[in-house]
Motif scaffolding. Structure first.
Motif, PDB file in Angstrom:
ATOM      1  N   ALA A 271      40.033  60.641  38.634  1.00 53.39           N
ATOM      2  CA  ALA A 271      41.361  60.053  38.832  1.00 53.39           C
ATOM      3  C   ALA A 271      41.595  59.682  40.299  1.00 53.39           C
ATOM      4  N   LEU A 272      41.110  60.500  41.221  1.00 52.70           N
ATOM      5  CA  LEU A 272      41.301  60.245  42.650  1.00 52.70           C
ATOM      6  C   LEU A 272      40.589  58.984  43.144  1.00 52.70           C
ATOM      7  N   ILE A 273      39.464  58.668  42.528  1.00 51.13           N
ATOM      8  CA  ILE A 273      38.702  57.514  43.024  1.00 51.13           C
ATOM      9  C   ILE A 273      39.031  56.211  42.293  1.00 51.13           C
ATOM     10  N   LEU A 274      39.894  56.270  41.289  1.00 50.32           N
ATOM     11  CA  LEU A 274      40.213  55.064  40.513  1.00 50.32           C
ATOM     12  C   LEU A 274      40.816  53.951  41.374  1.00 50.32           C
ATOM     13  N   LEU A 275      41.830  54.246  42.154  1.00 50.11           N
ATOM     14  CA  LEU A 275      42.494  53.201  42.928  1.00 50.11           C
ATOM     15  C   LEU A 275      41.584  52.592  43.997  1.00 50.11           C
ATOM     16  N   PRO A 276      40.904  53.413  44.808  1.00 51.09           N
ATOM     17  CA  PRO A 276      40.005  52.784  45.793  1.00 51.09           C
ATOM     18  C   PRO A 276      38.925  51.902  45.150  1.00 51.09           C
ATOM     19  N   LEU A 277      38.376  52.352  44.026  1.00 48.91           N
ATOM     20  CA  LEU A 277      37.356  51.539  43.354  1.00 48.91           C
ATOM     21  C   LEU A 277      37.965  50.286  42.737  1.00 48.91           C
ATOM     22  N   ALA A 278      39.205  50.355  42.284  1.00 52.40           N
ATOM     23  CA  ALA A 278      39.882  49.169  41.745  1.00 52.40           C
ATOM     24  C   ALA A 278      40.056  48.117  42.836  1.00 52.40           C
ATOM     25  N   LEU A 279      40.405  48.550  44.028  1.00 55.10           N
ATOM     26  CA  LEU A 279      40.564  47.605  45.145  1.00 55.10           C
ATOM     27  C   LEU A 279      39.234  46.964  45.529  1.00 55.10           C
ATOM     28  N   VAL A 280      38.181  47.747  45.528  1.00 55.72           N
ATOM     29  CA  VAL A 280      36.843  47.207  45.806  1.00 55.72           C
ATOM     30  C   VAL A 280      36.459  46.216  44.711  1.00 55.72           C
ATOM     31  N   SER A 281      36.730  46.573  43.466  1.00 54.86           N
ATOM     32  CA  SER A 281      36.416  45.701  42.333  1.00 54.86           C
ATOM     33  C   SER A 281      37.146  44.364  42.453  1.00 54.86           C
ATOM     34  N   TYR A 282      38.438  44.413  42.754  1.00 52.38           N
ATOM     35  CA  TYR A 282      39.220  43.180  42.893  1.00 52.38           C
ATOM     36  C   TYR A 282      38.624  42.290  43.983  1.00 52.38           C
ATOM     37  N   THR A 283      38.354  42.884  45.121  1.00 54.39           N
ATOM     38  CA  THR A 283      37.823  42.118  46.251  1.00 54.39           C
ATOM     39  C   THR A 283      36.476  41.478  45.912  1.00 54.39           C
ATOM     40  N   LEU A 284      35.587  42.257  45.322  1.00 56.80           N
ATOM     41  CA  LEU A 284      34.259  41.718  44.980  1.00 56.80           C
ATOM     42  C   LEU A 284      34.351  40.659  43.889  1.00 56.80           C
ATOM     43  N   ASN A 285      35.172  40.881  42.859  1.00 54.75           N
ATOM     44  CA  ASN A 285      35.315  39.887  41.799  1.00 54.75           C
ATOM     45  C   ASN A 285      35.944  38.604  42.315  1.00 54.75           C
ATOM     46  N   LYS A 286      36.971  38.732  43.122  1.00 62.71           N
ATOM     47  CA  LYS A 286      37.650  37.562  43.680  1.00 62.71           C
ATOM     48  C   LYS A 286      36.719  36.761  44.592  1.00 62.71           C
ATOM     49  N   THR A 287      35.884  37.469  45.340  1.00 67.61           N
ATOM     50  CA  THR A 287      35.014  36.819  46.322  1.00 67.61           C
ATOM     51  C   THR A 287      33.726  36.266  45.724  1.00 67.61           C
ATOM     52  N   PHE A 288      33.080  37.050  44.852  1.00 68.24           N
ATOM     53  CA  PHE A 288      31.737  36.691  44.393  1.00 68.24           C
ATOM     54  C   PHE A 288      31.647  36.200  42.947  1.00 68.24           C
ATOM     55  N   VAL A 289      32.518  36.662  42.080  1.00 69.08           N
ATOM     56  CA  VAL A 289      32.385  36.301  40.665  1.00 69.08           C
ATOM     57  C   VAL A 289      33.278  35.123  40.297  1.00 69.08           C
ATOM     58  N   PHE A 290      34.538  35.169  40.692  1.00 68.39           N
ATOM     59  CA  PHE A 290      35.500  34.141  40.293  1.00 68.39           C
ATOM     60  C   PHE A 290      36.125  33.425  41.491  1.00 68.39           C
ATOM     61  N   PRO A 291      35.342  33.000  42.489  1.00 66.32           N
ATOM     62  CA  PRO A 291      35.966  32.398  43.680  1.00 66.32           C
ATOM     63  C   PRO A 291      36.647  31.065  43.409  1.00 66.32           C
ATOM     64  N   LYS A 292      36.151  30.296  42.479  1.00 68.30           N
ATOM     65  CA  LYS A 292      36.746  28.982  42.187  1.00 68.30           C
ATOM     66  C   LYS A 292      38.123  29.135  41.561  1.00 68.30           C
ATOM     67  N   SER A 293      38.342  30.241  40.877  1.00 64.82           N
ATOM     68  CA  SER A 293      39.644  30.491  40.263  1.00 64.82           C
ATOM     69  C   SER A 293      40.727  30.614  41.318  1.00 64.82           C
TER      70      SER A 293
END
Length: 128
Positions: free
Chosen positions: A101-123
């Motif tokens: 539970a403690l690591i959920l939020l930090p990992l969610a922020l990393v996930s958002y950043t990586l997805n926004k930057t590398f997976v769905f940048p055109k979106s």
């Protein structure tokens, strides 16, 4: 005043659903006596398939299935970070459920950043 973008708000809402799915699956596997490394692996694999569609369609408005490989790459990084952080927290005698539970939020922020930057940048270039 800078307000969060619509895409980030959608990410948070969908992220809550995805997080509940992953956490409940992880918890179930722990209760079934799986080792935490295996529970994380199984919940991550299932989560990747579930999350790819929800993030792609609902958050980033992108139905391109070929992006799954980049998405898997992002989740490989998230998985490695998750196991590392769990191991560290457990070594400090923190309960595995609390540690996750403690690591959920930090990992969610990393996930958002990586997805926004590398997976769905055109979106990001389209106005939402």
């Amino acid at each position: 005043m800078n307000y969060p973008s619509k895409i980030f708000i959608r990410f948070l809402i969908v992220g809550v659903i995805n997080t509940l799915f992953g956490y409940l699956l992880f918890s179930l596997l722990i209760l079934l006596n799986f080792r935490y490394e295996i529970a994380v692996l199984i919940s991550t694999i299932c989560g990747v398939l579930f999350n790819f569609k929800t993030f792609g369609i609902l958050v980033f408005k992108n139905k391109n299935n070929t992006l799954i490989f980049k998405f898997i790459g992002v989740y490989t990084i998230i998985y490695l970070m998750q196991v590392f952080l769990l191991k560290k927290l457990i070594s400090y005698k923190i309960n595995v459920f609390i540690a996750e539970a403690l690591i959920l939020l930090p990992l969610a922020l990393v996930s958002y950043t990586l997805n926004k930057t590398f997976v769905f940048p055109k979106s990001q270039k389209r106005k939402m």
